[in-house]
Structures are given as structure tokens and as C-alpha cells.
Design a protein around this motif. Structure first.
Motif, PDB file in Angstrom:
ATOM      1  N   LEU A 377     -21.144   9.147  16.388  1.00 33.06           N
ATOM      2  CA  LEU A 377     -21.351   9.183  17.832  1.00 33.06           C
ATOM      3  C   LEU A 377     -20.256   9.989  18.520  1.00 33.06           C
ATOM      4  CD1 LEU A 377     -22.464   5.479  18.478  1.00 33.06           C
ATOM      5  CD2 LEU A 377     -23.904   7.519  18.307  1.00 33.06           C
ATOM      6  N   TRP A 382     -20.858  11.463  22.367  1.00 33.41           N
ATOM      7  CA  TRP A 382     -21.309  10.296  23.138  1.00 33.41           C
ATOM      8  C   TRP A 382     -20.259   9.188  23.210  1.00 33.41           C
ATOM      9  CZ3 TRP A 382     -26.616  10.273  20.229  1.00 33.41           C
ATOM     10  CH2 TRP A 382     -27.425  11.287  20.765  1.00 33.41           C
ATOM     11  N   GLY A 396     -22.884   9.585  27.077  1.00 29.06           N
ATOM     12  CA  GLY A 396     -23.105   8.384  26.282  1.00 29.06           C
ATOM     13  C   GLY A 396     -23.354   7.148  27.113  1.00 29.06           C
ATOM     14  N   LEU A 403     -26.938   3.201  21.750  1.00 28.86           N
ATOM     15  CA  LEU A 403     -25.743   3.328  20.909  1.00 28.86           C
ATOM     16  C   LEU A 403     -25.218   1.977  20.435  1.00 28.86           C
ATOM     17  CD1 LEU A 403     -23.676   5.926  23.011  1.00 28.86           C
ATOM     18  CD2 LEU A 403     -25.578   6.343  21.436  1.00 28.86           C
TER      19      LEU A 403
END
Length: 436
Positions: A377, A382, A396, A403
Motif C-alpha cells: 500500500l 496510499w 488513501g 485498505l
């Protein structure tokens, strides 16, 4: 087991309050409304008449009881939510605040917020709330379009909403927040953009934006499921969110939490206490809390829920001082999961210091700085992990719901070996703990 909750061995500790009671925020729930909106499934009740004197006495008594059990030294903020707490009399608000100040230190400048509907936010009423000790208002505007307000089943008109916000800003300058909903069935991106511009011409320095959730059992959800109203497209919802964020940021607002925007430093102190995983005490029917009940001889953080139904809650408060229906001791891992899920909602994220208070032996780098989902990530732009802590990037933050499951899985995997090591250590030194 008690030993595990105390954070022995190599596992994470029990978080703030492990050595002393510390401060807490206080939430007070007023459960009554004049009508139920078409989208609402909150714990609220529409009744022919409210025995306000009885409700007031129970709110006061429960606040005193839970403050005594928590032994908190200071209350950082008070939030009257609902329901429609602006239907309560200023005398009830004053009585609760007096009880709080009598049981713990309530600083003169502590944030005291009251949720209000435009239909119960006349100038004389708001003046009474200010005299009672309220210094911040959160007004449920939801929309400035009369057709949308009818769809939502709101009591007020757009003109009444404007009048209420203008009255509130005169009495609470810089401390009036408005709530807006987007993603209504049939709502277009252009209609939402026009509504935002209208809100910018009206609002003070804090705005909360919420995507409408079609909750099971509500009138609006039934209409969508039955085909009489269209289902909002996911791409359109994302566009609306980005439009709102860009518009508000351009107007000088800081996007400090997924759904919240503030300028001139007008962040909600009370809500920040939730997102920072601080202690908070919930008073009233259905209220939630997270605190250590030191007064019962415990040093473990608990999740508490008060009895939902007002009459049953009042009977319990009258008989034993509080209406706590459910209480669960949070394990160290559960506490870290809350720190992660709540902290990543904010633009500041999870600071190194805050994570360390909950997990002195297992650092953020040890959990998220190793190969795995978090690194991927970060590479995608993000997520950010640095000396300040762990946080979502601007992009993000809008994808947090997508996530978070992967990050929680990585936390659970990294925590498990340390927990096993802690248990082995406990057994080696013969630690005795109570069974569950």
C-alpha cells in the motif's frame, strides 16, 4: 485471561490508563425524536410524551455512577447526541453538566457540544442551551434542497435550516457545525455540487459530510429495494465525495477526518478523542463507552454498552445506579485493532507516541514496516509510514474501507507470534491468572 489483558511478556500493553485513571470524554444520549426520518436506524424513540424529569434524574445518576467507577480525574469534552437532544430542556442539559462538574474536573473551556435539529433550534432555545453550558452546536441540516429533505423525511425546510444555522452562528461563532448527506437516491453530481456551494455560503468553520447508508429496516432502504427509487451508482458516490473534498479544501477547510472538515482550527475535540482511542464514557440509553473501571478494582480497558430501550434503562439506573447492559474486557490485540481502524480515519493518522502507549514492545515499524500488505500500500502511494507514524495519503483516505481489512490481517499475523511468546513466558514463571 487477566494476565494476557495486563499485557505481560512480549505482547502489547493495555493502553492509556494502565497506571492511573487519566482523563476521559463523556457522551450523553438523548433517545427521543418527534419523528423518525426515512433513512434512520439509530437508537431513537418517538413517544407521545416524555417524562423529562425522570430521564434527567437518570442521566444525572448514571453520569455520577460511571464517573465514580472510572475515577477519571478530568472530563475533556461532553457531547449530547441522539435522538434529538435539542428537544430536551436547557434545564436538563444544565443538570447533567452540573453533575459532571461535581464528580470530576470539567474545565471552564472544555468543549460541550449539543446536536440540534433546525426544527428545535430557535434563538430563544439556543440561548437557553448556551446559558446551560453548551458552547458548540452540531446542526443536522442534511440538505438545503426541499425535495431532498422530503425524501429524507426531515421535519424542517431548507429555509428553516438556514435560519437555524444563522441563529447558531450568532450565538456560537466559530463553533457551529453542520451535517450534510450525499448519495441520495436520484441525486445527481451537479445537484450535490450546487448543494455544496449553498452550504459554503451558510456554514461556519466545521462541516461533516456523510454518504447516505441504506440501512436495513428503514423506509428509504425498502423504497430502493422495491424499485421505486434508484440505487446510487458506486462511481457516482466516489465522484461526489471527491467533489466535496476538493470544494471544501479550496475554501480553506482541512480534511482532518474521513467525513469531517474544519478551518481556523475548529476541529471537534470530542470526536478526536474517539479517533485517538482515548477513554470515553457513554451515558444514556444505548450509549457506548471505552474506559477502565478503576473503582471496581480493575485495570483493564472495557467496551461498555448501555441498555437500549429508555424505560428499561431507567429502571436499571433507578435500581443500581447505571444501565450497563454489556461490558467486555478488550484484549491488547482488540485495543490495537481499534487504534488502527480509528486512527487511520484522520489525516494525522496513528502517531508513534500513541501506538507506543498501547503497544510498548511491538512498534509500528515491527508490524507495518516489513514485507506484506502495508508495504504494498505504501508503494502504491496510499499509505505512509515514517518517523511521525502511520497514516493514509490523501488518496488513501478515500479508500480506507478497502485498505483496512488487509492492514488488520497484517497486524493479527505480526501480533500472534509475540502473543505466543508471552504465553510461554507466563507459563515459565508460573503466572497465575483468572479464567474467563
Amino acid at each position: 485471561m487477566a494476565a494476557a489483558r495486563a499485557g505481560g511478556g512480549a505482547g502489547p500493553g493495555p493502553g492509556p490508563g494502565a497506571g492511573q485513571p487519566g482523563p476521559a470524554a463523556l457522551y450523553v444520549h438523548w433517545p427521543y425524536c418527534r419523528k423518525r426520518c426515512s433513512y434512520c436506524n439509530f437508537n431513537k424513540y418517538v413517544v407521545p410524551a416524555v417524562d423529562e424529569a425522570a430521564v434527567r434524574a437518570c442521566l444525572v445518576r448514571e453520569a455520577q455512577t460511571l464517573l465514580r467507577l472510572s475515577r477519571v480525574r478530568s472530563i475533556t469534552s461532553v457531547f449530547f447526541g441522539g435522538g434529538t437532544p435539542s428537544l430536551a430542556s436547557p434545564g436538563t442539559i444544565a443538570a447533567v453538566l452540573e453533575a459532571v462538574a461535581g464528580a470530576a474536573h470539567l474545565p471552564a473551556d472544555a468543549e460541550v457540544t449539543l446536536e440540534a435539529n433546525p426544527s428545535s433550534a430557535s434563538t430563544p432555545r439556543l440561548t437557553g442551551f448556551r446559558a446551560a453550558g453548551v458552547n458548540r452546536l452540531s446542526i443536522g441540516v442534511q440538505s438545503l434542497d426541499d425535495a431532498e429533505l422530503r425524501l429524507l423525511g426531515r421535519e424542517h425546510t431548507a429555509a428553516e435550516a438556514r435560519e437555524a444555522v444563522e441563529a447558531a452562528r450568532r450565538l456560537f461563532p466559530g463553533r457551529t457545525s453542520i451535517d450534510l448527506l450525499f448519495g441520495l437516491p436520484g441525486q445527481s453530481r451537479s445537484a450535490w455540487a450546487r448543494g455544496l456551494e449553498a452550504a459554503l455560503g451558510l456554514c461556519d468553520d466545521h462541516v461533516s459530510l456523510y454518504q447516505l447508508t441504506l440501512e436495513r429496516g428503514t423506509v428509504l432502504a425498502a423504497q430502493v429495494q422495491g424499485g421505486s427509487l434508484p440505487t446510487p451508482a458506486q462511481d457516482l458516490l466516489a465522484d461526489m465525495y471527491h467533489t466535496a473534498r476538493d470544494t471544501l479544501v479550496a475554501a480553506g477547510f482541512r480534511h482532518y477526518e474521513v467525513s469531517n472538515f474544519a478551518r481556523k482550527g475548529a476541529l471537534s475535540t470530542h470526536n478526536l478523542s474517539y479517533w485517538r482511542a482515548e477513554q470515553y464514557i457513554g451515558v444514556g440509553p444505548g450509549a457506548h463507552g471505552r474506559f477502565v473501571p478503576w473503582g471496581e478494582g480493575s485495570c483493564s480497558r472495557e467496551a461498555r454498552v448501555q441498555t437500549l430501550e429508555p424505560d428499561a434503562w431507567m429502571r436499571e439506573v433507578q435500581s443500581r445506579g447505571h444501565g450497563t447492559r454489556r461490558r467486555v474486557v478488550l484484549s491488547p490485540l482488540e485495543q490495537l485493532e481499534e487504534v488502527l481502524a480509528l486512527g487511520l480515519r484522520t489525516d494525522e493518522g496513528i502517531t508513534q507516541e500513541r501506538w507506543g502507549r498501547f503497544s510498548p514492545q511491538l512498534s509500528l515499524e515491527a508490524v507495518f514496516g516489513v514485507p506484506g500488505e502495508a508495504q504494498e500500500l505504501q508503494q502504491q502511494g496510499w499509505l505512509v509510514l515514517d518517523g511521525s507514524g502511520l497514516r493514509c495519503s490523501r488518496e488513501g483516505l478515500a479508500l480506507l474501507d478497502l485498505l483496512l481489512p488487509a492492514l488488520l490481517c497484517q497486524l493479527q499475523r505480526r501480533w500472534a507470534p509475540r502473543r505466543s511468546a508471552a504465553r510461554d513466558g507466563d507459563e515459565a514463571v508460573g503466572v497465575i491468572s483468572s479464567g474467563e
